[in-house]
Motif scaffolding. Structure first.
Motif, PDB file in Angstrom:
ATOM      1  N   VAL A 390       0.816  -1.228   0.020  1.00  0.00           N
ATOM      2  CA  VAL A 390       0.005  -0.016  -0.049  1.00  0.00           C
ATOM      3  C   VAL A 390       0.955   1.177   0.093  1.00  0.00           C
ATOM      4  O   VAL A 390       1.987   1.190   0.574  1.00  0.00           O
ATOM      5  N   LEU A 391       0.572   2.133  -0.781  1.00  0.00           N
ATOM      6  CA  LEU A 391       0.988   3.503  -0.812  1.00  0.00           C
ATOM      7  C   LEU A 391       0.010   4.650  -0.482  1.00  0.00           C
ATOM      8  O   LEU A 391      -1.284   4.275  -0.681  1.00  0.00           O
ATOM      9  N   ARG A 392       0.157   5.734   0.160  1.00  0.00           N
ATOM     10  CA  ARG A 392      -0.408   6.641   0.654  1.00  0.00           C
ATOM     11  C   ARG A 392      -0.109   7.965   0.440  1.00  0.00           C
ATOM     12  O   ARG A 392       1.062   8.318   0.225  1.00  0.00           O
ATOM     13  N   GLY A 393      -0.978   8.930   0.368  1.00  0.00           N
ATOM     14  CA  GLY A 393      -0.815  10.396   0.215  1.00  0.00           C
ATOM     15  C   GLY A 393      -0.899  11.083  -1.079  1.00  0.00           C
ATOM     16  O   GLY A 393      -0.756  12.324  -1.267  1.00  0.00           O
ATOM     17  N   GLY A 394      -1.019  10.317  -2.380  1.00  0.00           N
ATOM     18  CA  GLY A 394      -0.965  11.051  -3.606  1.00  0.00           C
ATOM     19  C   GLY A 394       0.381  11.708  -4.015  1.00  0.00           C
ATOM     20  O   GLY A 394       1.169  11.714  -3.126  1.00  0.00           O
ATOM     21  N   SER A 395       0.388  11.985  -5.185  1.00  0.00           N
ATOM     22  CA  SER A 395       1.540  12.606  -5.871  1.00  0.00           C
ATOM     23  C   SER A 395       1.274  13.784  -6.558  1.00  0.00           C
ATOM     24  O   SER A 395       0.298  14.221  -6.685  1.00  0.00           O
ATOM     25  N   CYS A 396       2.408  14.149  -7.138  1.00  0.00           N
ATOM     26  CA  CYS A 396       2.277  15.491  -7.903  1.00  0.00           C
ATOM     27  C   CYS A 396       1.576  15.392  -9.059  1.00  0.00           C
ATOM     28  O   CYS A 396       1.076  16.261  -9.593  1.00  0.00           O
ATOM     29  N   ALA A 397       1.486  14.042  -9.520  1.00  0.00           N
ATOM     30  CA  ALA A 397       0.490  13.832 -10.718  1.00  0.00           C
ATOM     31  C   ALA A 397      -0.790  13.416 -10.635  1.00  0.00           C
ATOM     32  O   ALA A 397      -1.566  13.241 -11.431  1.00  0.00           O
ATOM     33  N   THR A 398      -1.193  13.424  -9.254  1.00  0.00           N
ATOM     34  CA  THR A 398      -2.651  12.905  -8.781  1.00  0.00           C
ATOM     35  C   THR A 398      -3.468  14.462  -9.109  1.00  0.00           C
ATOM     36  O   THR A 398      -3.068  15.295  -8.772  1.00  0.00           O
ATOM     37  N   PRO A 399      -4.272  14.072 -10.042  1.00  0.00           N
ATOM     38  CA  PRO A 399      -5.331  15.180 -10.128  1.00  0.00           C
ATOM     39  C   PRO A 399      -5.949  15.918  -8.823  1.00  0.00           C
ATOM     40  O   PRO A 399      -6.169  15.187  -7.755  1.00  0.00           O
ATOM     41  N   ALA A 400      -6.151  17.199  -9.075  1.00  0.00           N
ATOM     42  CA  ALA A 400      -6.636  17.956  -7.721  1.00  0.00           C
ATOM     43  C   ALA A 400      -8.005  17.502  -7.380  1.00  0.00           C
ATOM     44  O   ALA A 400      -8.830  17.165  -8.288  1.00  0.00           O
ATOM     45  N   GLY A 401      -8.137  17.106  -6.195  1.00  0.00           N
ATOM     46  CA  GLY A 401      -9.373  16.936  -5.767  1.00  0.00           C
ATOM     47  C   GLY A 401      -9.741  15.480  -5.655  1.00  0.00           C
ATOM     48  O   GLY A 401     -10.729  14.533  -5.175  1.00  0.00           O
ATOM     49  N   HIS A 402      -8.469  14.635  -5.716  1.00  0.00           N
ATOM     50  CA  HIS A 402      -8.455  13.074  -6.054  1.00  0.00           C
ATOM     51  C   HIS A 402      -7.725  12.515  -4.967  1.00  0.00           C
ATOM     52  O   HIS A 402      -7.477  11.233  -4.748  1.00  0.00           O
ATOM     53  N   VAL A 403      -7.438  13.428  -3.898  1.00  0.00           N
ATOM     54  CA  VAL A 403      -6.556  12.897  -2.591  1.00  0.00           C
ATOM     55  C   VAL A 403      -7.354  12.835  -1.382  1.00  0.00           C
ATOM     56  O   VAL A 403      -8.281  13.804  -1.165  1.00  0.00           O
ATOM     57  N   ARG A 404      -7.170  11.895  -0.483  1.00  0.00           N
ATOM     58  CA  ARG A 404      -8.023  11.864   0.640  1.00  0.00           C
ATOM     59  C   ARG A 404      -6.965  10.915   1.588  1.00  0.00           C
ATOM     60  O   ARG A 404      -6.373  10.010   1.123  1.00  0.00           O
ATOM     61  N   ALA A 405      -7.347  11.091   2.787  1.00  0.00           N
ATOM     62  CA  ALA A 405      -6.431  10.503   3.893  1.00  0.00           C
ATOM     63  C   ALA A 405      -6.795   8.899   3.845  1.00  0.00           C
ATOM     64  O   ALA A 405      -5.913   7.879   4.176  1.00  0.00           O
ATOM     65  N   SER A 406      -7.805   8.378   3.391  1.00  0.00           N
ATOM     66  CA  SER A 406      -8.177   6.839   3.180  1.00  0.00           C
ATOM     67  C   SER A 406      -8.023   6.365   1.982  1.00  0.00           C
ATOM     68  O   SER A 406      -8.081   4.987   1.859  1.00  0.00           O
ATOM     69  N   TYR A 407      -7.294   7.034   1.184  1.00  0.00           N
ATOM     70  CA  TYR A 407      -7.088   6.497  -0.298  1.00  0.00           C
ATOM     71  C   TYR A 407      -5.853   5.360  -0.223  1.00  0.00           C
ATOM     72  O   TYR A 407      -4.879   5.705   0.382  1.00  0.00           O
ATOM     73  N   ARG A 408      -6.059   4.304  -0.879  1.00  0.00           N
ATOM     74  CA  ARG A 408      -5.335   3.304  -0.733  1.00  0.00           C
ATOM     75  C   ARG A 408      -4.842   2.979  -2.223  1.00  0.00           C
ATOM     76  O   ARG A 408      -5.353   2.146  -2.949  1.00  0.00           O
ATOM     77  N   ASN A 409      -3.774   3.377  -2.432  1.00  0.00           N
ATOM     78  CA  ASN A 409      -2.919   2.916  -3.724  1.00  0.00           C
ATOM     79  C   ASN A 409      -2.152   1.551  -3.559  1.00  0.00           C
ATOM     80  O   ASN A 409      -1.873   1.353  -2.270  1.00  0.00           O
ATOM     81  N   PHE A 410      -1.840   0.983  -4.349  1.00  0.00           N
ATOM     82  CA  PHE A 410      -1.004  -0.258  -4.285  1.00  0.00           C
ATOM     83  C   PHE A 410      -0.362  -0.607  -5.748  1.00  0.00           C
ATOM     84  O   PHE A 410      -0.801  -0.374  -6.722  1.00  0.00           O
ATOM     85  N   PHE A 411       0.803  -1.124  -5.268  1.00  0.00           N
ATOM     86  CA  PHE A 411       1.717  -1.575  -6.415  1.00  0.00           C
ATOM     87  C   PHE A 411       2.581  -2.859  -6.112  1.00  0.00           C
ATOM     88  O   PHE A 411       2.728  -2.823  -4.725  1.00  0.00           O
ATOM     89  N   PRO A 412       3.102  -3.460  -6.878  1.00  0.00           N
ATOM     90  CA  PRO A 412       3.848  -4.614  -6.476  1.00  0.00           C
ATOM     91  C   PRO A 412       5.551  -3.860  -6.120  1.00  0.00           C
ATOM     92  O   PRO A 412       5.598  -2.821  -6.513  1.00  0.00           O
TER      93      PRO A 412
END
Length: 428
Positions: A390-412
């Motif tokens: 799991v990754l958290r927090g959003g990135s500089c490329a994440t669209p505005a308004g698409h970030v929240r504390a509960s968001y769970r991104n995931f990658f190998p």
């Protein structure tokens, strides 16, 4: 689809306006690129820009129009297979690693496909946009498109990095310098904490993997005040970080040796100075900006070298919720946020939203009592809960308004081409 049905409370007109705005943003991101740029696929994990533009349109045609449009007829029946990503319930898919070989339709035909679907969607939203099921699916589709907007940038960055001249995505892409800041630690008592999506804190929408909200027990811990910077990473490299097997997980060390890795993705040394390929071309490393394009293996090795560890996703979420969420991560932003004038005056960790996705030490697994959405859209998140972190927090490329504390991104753990970085944690 109860996990996100509560997200729909706005009038149909507002939903239609948001639909138009999000869809236009995708075309805006593709605008600096040529047809040749939009065709290229530089590795199996990345997709061509043309495919992204078509796939997000396929989502609305397949999951909304096919179900709710009277007299539905597809724009092109072949698109059902060509632009299906991984939805087995919908039918066959074209091979992911060969998306760059989809020469037809052309980019102009994909734009025509988008325009026709948008016109049909506008009519449907005007007539039936307030119906909960339609509104729910459209809302999901818009967040899905925002995910692909970020992927569009990460994928074209990787593709352009293979160009010998390090062609820029756009010279106008801003890279803001940040002020030097020492790394400090903020303590958290832990205890029994609630985490997961909370509509009152995170907004009405969430993906199903953010639910249900539940309780976990945490011991006391500390979280670093900022992400690991490029300058920090140079210290790791200078201390032999990529040559010391004791710092690495076994699979991570195999990954280092197999790839002959000596530095993060996109880094190269010229005349004793380190440069990195960015969306505006090749630039010299800024020692104070967050290090990014790090794999989980690299993040874990760095944490071990630093005498720390990666935070769990529950720890990360607790810390993120303790901050003032008005930090500007929903506004237009530069690539990296400037630090406060005095970090000593900060109330807690900084740069936690919208700079780099921050690796956690948590395997991507379901929350207790998790249930995926019913139907084909239930293949969205749950079936990938294996061999990922799991990754958290959003990135500089994440669209505005698409970030929240509960968001769970995931990658190998080997993934590098996303804007992924690391923030340290340690036990107290």
């Amino acid at each position: 689809m109860t996990a996100f049905r509560q997200a729909v409370g706005a009038p149909a007109g507002e939903l239609a306006e948001r639909y138009a705005r999000v869809r236009a943003a995708s075309l805006s991101l593709a605008a600096p690129l040529s047809a040749e740029d939009c065709q290229v696929q530089s590795m199996p994990d990345a997709s061509p820009v043309k495919w992204h533009l078509a796939h997000v349109t396929w989502f609305f045609e397949t999951f909304v129009l096919e179900r709710f449009e009277r007299g539905f007829a597809p724009f092109d029946p072949a698109f059902r297979v060509l632009f299906n990503s991984y939805y087995q319930a919908v039918g066959e898919q074209s091979a992911r690693a060969q998306r760059g070989l989809i020469l037809r339709p052309t980019l102009e035909q994909v734009r025509a496909y988008r325009a026709q679907v948008d016109a049909r969607m506008a009519g449907l939203l005007q007539a039936r946009g307030e119906e909960p099921e339609i509104a729910s699916l459209v809302t999901l589709g818009l967040h899905h498109e925002q995910q692909h907007q970020e992927l569009l940038l990460t994928d074209i960055k990787h593709a352009l990095s293979t160009d010998p001249a390090h062609a820029p995505y756009a010279r106008r892409w801003p890279i803001a310098r940040v002020q030097p800041a020492s790394l400090r630690w903020f303590g958290f008592e832990g205890g029994l904490v609630e985490h997961g999506h909370d509509a009152s804190l995170d907004g009405p929408f969430c993906f199903d993997n953010e639910t249900p909200r539940h309780r976990s027990h945490l011991g006391p811990f500390e979280l670093a005040s900022r992400p690991v910077s490029h300058g920090d990473w140079l210290g790791f490299m200078d201390d032999g970080g990529y040559r010391r097997p004791e710092l690495w997980l076994s699979l991570g060390w195999d990954w280092v040796r197999a790839g002959g890795r000596t530095a993060p993705l996109y880094w190269q040394q010229r005349d004793g100075r380190w440069f990195s390929h960015t969306l505006q071309g090749l630039v010299e490393i800024d020692p104070y900006t967050p290090a990014c394009h790090l794999s989980y293996f690299e993040a874990d090795a760095y944490a071990r070298w630093a005498g720390a560890r990666l935070p769990t996703e529950v720890e990360w979420e607790l810390a993120a919720r303790s901050l003032d969420s008005r930090a500007g991560h929903f506004a237009d932003r530069a690539v990296f946020h400037p630090l406060p004038a005095s970090q000593d005056a900060a109330a807690g960790p900084v740069q936690i939203f919208g700079d780099v996705w921050e690796w956690t030490g948590s395997a991507y697994l379901p929350y207790p009592r998790f249930r995926p959405w019913p139907g084909a859209v239930g293949e969205y998140n749950g079936k990938f809960m294996c061999n990922q972190f799991v990754l958290r927090g959003g990135s500089c490329a994440t669209p505005a308004g698409h970030v929240r504390a509960s968001y769970r991104n995931f990658f190998p753990p080997e993934a590098q081409w996303q804007f992924s970085g690391v923030r340290l944690a340690r036990d107290t």
